[in-house]
Design a protein around this motif. Sequence first.
Motif, mmCIF file in Angstrom:
data_model
loop_
_atom_site.group_PDB
_atom_site.id
_atom_site.type_symbol
_atom_site.label_atom_id
_atom_site.label_comp_id
_atom_site.label_asym_id
_atom_site.label_seq_id
_atom_site.Cartn_x
_atom_site.Cartn_y
_atom_site.Cartn_z
ATOM 1 N N MET A 98 0.803 -1.178 0.000
ATOM 2 C CA MET A 98 0.000 0.000 0.000
ATOM 3 C C MET A 98 0.858 1.260 0.000
ATOM 4 N N VAL A 99 2.083 1.169 0.424
ATOM 5 C CA VAL A 99 2.947 2.338 0.487
ATOM 6 C C VAL A 99 3.435 2.729 -0.896
ATOM 7 N N PHE A 100 3.764 1.748 -1.714
ATOM 8 C CA PHE A 100 4.366 2.020 -3.021
ATOM 9 C C PHE A 100 3.592 2.993 -3.906
ATOM 10 N N PRO A 101 2.349 2.734 -4.228
ATOM 11 C CA PRO A 101 1.664 3.624 -5.167
ATOM 12 C C PRO A 101 1.601 5.068 -4.684
ATOM 13 N N LYS A 102 1.367 5.256 -3.413
ATOM 14 C CA LYS A 102 1.261 6.608 -2.886
ATOM 15 C C LYS A 102 2.606 7.328 -2.918
ATOM 16 N N LEU A 103 3.688 6.615 -2.609
ATOM 17 C CA LEU A 103 4.999 7.253 -2.617
ATOM 18 C C LEU A 103 5.489 7.535 -4.028
ATOM 19 N N ALA A 104 5.216 6.649 -4.944
ATOM 20 C CA ALA A 104 5.695 6.809 -6.307
ATOM 21 C C ALA A 104 5.038 7.988 -7.017
ATOM 22 N N GLU A 105 3.830 8.336 -6.619
ATOM 23 C CA GLU A 105 3.101 9.414 -7.277
ATOM 24 C C GLU A 105 3.522 10.807 -6.807
ATOM 25 N N LYS A 106 4.171 10.934 -5.666
ATOM 26 C CA LYS A 106 4.462 12.242 -5.085
ATOM 27 C C LYS A 106 5.683 12.897 -5.728
ATOM 28 N N ASP A 107 5.662 14.264 -5.779
ATOM 29 C CA ASP A 107 6.852 14.975 -6.226
ATOM 30 C C ASP A 107 7.870 14.953 -5.089
ATOM 31 N N ILE A 108 9.112 15.307 -5.377
ATOM 32 C CA ILE A 108 10.213 15.073 -4.444
ATOM 33 C C ILE A 108 10.065 15.858 -3.138
ATOM 34 N N ASP A 109 9.580 17.094 -3.187
ATOM 35 C CA ASP A 109 9.433 17.885 -1.954
ATOM 36 C C ASP A 109 8.345 17.308 -1.050
ATOM 37 N N ASP A 110 7.216 17.012 -1.634
ATOM 38 C CA ASP A 110 6.124 16.410 -0.869
ATOM 39 C C ASP A 110 6.525 15.025 -0.371
ATOM 40 N N PHE A 111 7.270 14.334 -1.197
ATOM 41 C CA PHE A 111 7.757 12.993 -0.872
ATOM 42 C C PHE A 111 8.622 13.040 0.394
ATOM 43 N N LYS A 112 9.581 13.957 0.442
ATOM 44 C CA LYS A 112 10.472 14.053 1.599
ATOM 45 C C LYS A 112 9.692 14.351 2.872
ATOM 46 N N HIS A 113 8.780 15.288 2.785
ATOM 47 C CA HIS A 113 7.985 15.651 3.954
ATOM 48 C C HIS A 113 7.159 14.455 4.433
ATOM 49 N N THR A 114 6.504 13.779 3.517
ATOM 50 C CA THR A 114 5.647 12.643 3.872
ATOM 51 C C THR A 114 6.464 11.510 4.487
ATOM 52 N N VAL A 115 7.603 11.207 3.876
ATOM 53 C CA VAL A 115 8.432 10.103 4.378
ATOM 54 C C VAL A 115 8.900 10.387 5.798
ATOM 55 N N TRP A 116 9.420 11.570 6.032
ATOM 56 C CA TRP A 116 9.934 11.869 7.373
ATOM 57 C C TRP A 116 8.824 11.910 8.409
#
Length: 126
Positions: free
Chosen positions: A1-19
């Motif tokens: 379930m994590v993959f599709p959501k992470l793959a769709e995000k741009d890099i800035d939003d991605f970093k914020h979400t991951v942390w």
Amino acid sequence: MVFPKLAEKDIDDFKHTVWMRIFQGTVVNIGLVLAYVVAAPLLFHIFMPRYESAVAFSQIIALSTILLVPTYFIGYAMESQKFVKSIYAISILTSIMRIGFYAVFGFLWGAVGIVWARLASNVLLF
């Protein structure tokens, strides 16, 4: 379930979400680990009275699991962003270092050394 959501995000939003997810997961995991460390003596006394001497080992192993949530989430994040070479390099280095820790600590301190090797490898490889 994590993959599709992470793959769709741009890099800035991605970093914020991951942390943010790493922080949330780690806080929950720390609570669970501390609850186990406190409850382990009672649990061993009730369910496995013949092995009460292993309580300390199980508590140390439980402490080593604190870093599993961030480690797995970073791994998922790297996979979703297609960092294939980094994933292979980390996987190989991690395996070599773990084997080294197990061999040295196990040789020096036996079963206690294996338990401490597990904790040391999780901390150092994070």
